[in-house]
Enzyme design. Structure first.
Site, PDB file in Angstrom:
ATOM      1  N   SER A  75       0.815  -1.213   0.000  1.00 57.10           N
ATOM      2  CA  SER A  75       0.000   0.000   0.000  1.00 57.10           C
ATOM      3  C   SER A  75       0.851   1.265   0.000  1.00 57.10           C
ATOM      4  CB  SER A  75      -0.938   0.005   1.213  1.00 57.10           C
ATOM      5  OG  SER A  75      -0.205  -0.145   2.420  1.00 57.10           O
ATOM      6  N   ASP A 117      -2.826   6.533  11.963  1.00 53.96           N
ATOM      7  CA  ASP A 117      -2.076   5.811  10.929  1.00 53.96           C
ATOM      8  C   ASP A 117      -0.747   6.527  10.714  1.00 53.96           C
ATOM      9  OD1 ASP A 117      -1.011   4.657   8.677  1.00 53.96           O
ATOM     10  OD2 ASP A 117      -2.757   4.980   7.385  1.00 53.96           O
ATOM     11  N   HIS A 154       1.048   5.187   6.476  1.00 61.00           N
ATOM     12  CA  HIS A 154       0.747   5.756   5.170  1.00 61.00           C
ATOM     13  C   HIS A 154       0.890   7.278   5.200  1.00 61.00           C
ATOM     14  CE1 HIS A 154      -1.433   1.849   5.345  1.00 61.00           C
ATOM     15  NE2 HIS A 154      -0.873   1.723   4.147  1.00 61.00           N
TER      16      HIS A 154
END
Length: 428
Positions: free
Chosen positions: A162, A407, A410
């Site tokens: 990702s 998070d 990311h």
């Protein structure tokens, strides 16, 4: 004393030719020195040592006048970046309010909600105006039109996890604004996605392969890391989709960091669960990289395909690493770490050494995009509580609990991955 007897008469043609060539060579050297001095003055920067200075390309001057230094206008066609004479690893982040992102998460329709920090409520914007400046050269700015010319008639594919999808979406968003409607299209898939630029006969693709090699969790994801088994010697099912691609950009890291041990398997899956051995994660990672490297060396035609490998993207889960004892992971961080050479626990040195060791022994040349050190400083660039979880935006209650829901893996878009693509753009 007089001239030797043979020199008193007419000079022979070879002698005249030799003298002329010598004078011409001296004049050329003189001109080069003047040219070098003039271009250095024009750029307005102090000259670097020869091995560290970026070249001035005299073949693309056209009739435009350069009115600023390459720090202000480094995408001018006349500025040629030479990776052999420039190290991008060492440098600093400089705050530059004149920098305007080439897109936003509102103007680019291809940004996943997971990375759409502004749309998801992030109010601060300083993280958008930090620019990476290497110590010994100049990193050219990303120019969408030049980037499209570089990939004209080609397929470029980002392969990995990702984080690599983060980078792929950044690349697509960086170029899509200059492409007219009707000349671009996006086909999204669970494993393989492709953005097509019709005018340039080019595709910018993403292929999901979080371990690069195969596993029992890369397609049908197992949420419990203890159930994940990595097939470290098998890559053909994934790799057959990479054949015929002109530019391959690989990464793999984050999915390996689910524990100190990783379950590795050789041969066929026995009921999907049997026959594995547990190794230190760094050992399994190295075994998988060797499988990937063997495939590259035995399959890639270097006349057709260029190969890049993006090093690990650091995670910022432990605020103690950068001295914010009252902080909570990367939550509410609004400035980079300014300490030179900062390195936290989110970047595994053993795995970095594995990348260097494996790639260093490959026959096929692989360009390493070393994003790790520069990204280590960017504690402010993560999605934090402005992302999503399980396909849903965080609730207000979850946002109020950054310890469990921030998070710090990311990155917001626009943001840090745009700098990674500046590096890729420079190397293309």
């Amino acid at each position: 004393m007089g001239w030797p007897k043979y020199a008193r008469g007419k000079l022979s043609l070879p002698v005249i030719t030799g003298i002329f060539c010598t004078l011409a060579f001296i004049a050329l050297l003189y001109t080069e020195r003047i040219s070098t001095f003039s271009s250095g003055s024009l750029f307005g920067v102090k000259s670097c040592p020869r091995r560290n200075v970026a070249k001035f390309n005299k073949h693309h001057t056209g009739d435009r006048e350069l009115k600023s230094s390459p720090l202000d206008n480094p995408t001018d066609d006349r500025f040629e970046f030479d990776p052999k004479e420039c190290s991008l690893n060492n440098g600093k982040w400089v705050f530059n309010t004149s920098i305007k992102p080439l897109y936003t998460d509102r103007t680019c329709p291809y940004v996943d909600r997971q990375y759409s920090c502004t749309k998801n409520g992030r109010n601060d914007s300083d993280y958008l105006h930090w620019e990476w400046q290497p110590d010994d050269c100049i990193l050219p700015r990303f120019d969408p039109k030049i980037a499209l010319r570089k990939i004209k008639g080609k397929r470029i594919m980002f392969v990995g996890d990702s984080i690599q999808r983060n980078m792929w979406e950044s690349f697509v968003c960086l170029v899509q604004s200059v492409i007219p409607e009707g000349q671009k299209s996006m086909k999204q898939g669970r494993v393989h996605s492709a953005f097509t630029v019709k005018e340039y006969n080019a595709t910018i693709e993403f292929y999901w392969a979080p371990f690069l090699v195969e596993s029992n969790t890369d397609i049908h994801i197992k949420a419990d890391p203890k159930q994940r088994i990595i097939k470290v010697d098998s890559i053909s099912e994934r790799a057959k989709q990479w054949l015929g691609v002109d530019i391959l950009v690989f990464n793999t890291y984050v999915w390996w960091m689910s524990g100190l041990k990783a379950k590795a398997l050789w041969g066929e899956f026995a009921n999907g669960e049997e026959g594995y051995e547990e190794f230190d994660t760094a050992v399994s990672y190295k075994l998988a990289l060797r499988t990937w490297a063997n495939w590259i060396d035995s399959t890639i035609d270097t006349n057709k395909t260029r190969v890049f490998f993006t090093t690990m993207s650091p995670t910022h889960q432990r605020n103690e690493d950068w001295g914010n004892m009252k902080g909570i992971k990367c939550f509410n961080e609004t400035r980079p770490v300014m300490k030179k050479g900062h390195w936290g626990v989110g970047s595994n040195i053993e795995m970095m050494k594995a990348v260097v060791g494996v790639i260093g022994r490959m026959k096929v040349p692989v360009t390493v995009l070393n994003i790790t050190q520069l990204s280590e400083h960017r504690i402010d660039g993560h999605a934090s509580v402005y992302g999503e979880l399980g396909g849903k935006l965080l609730t207000d209650k979850q946002k109020a609990d950054p310890l469990h829901f921030a998070d710090c893996i990311h990155w917001c878009l626009p943001g840090v991955p745009d700098t990674w693509n500046r590096m890729l753009f420079a190397y293309l």
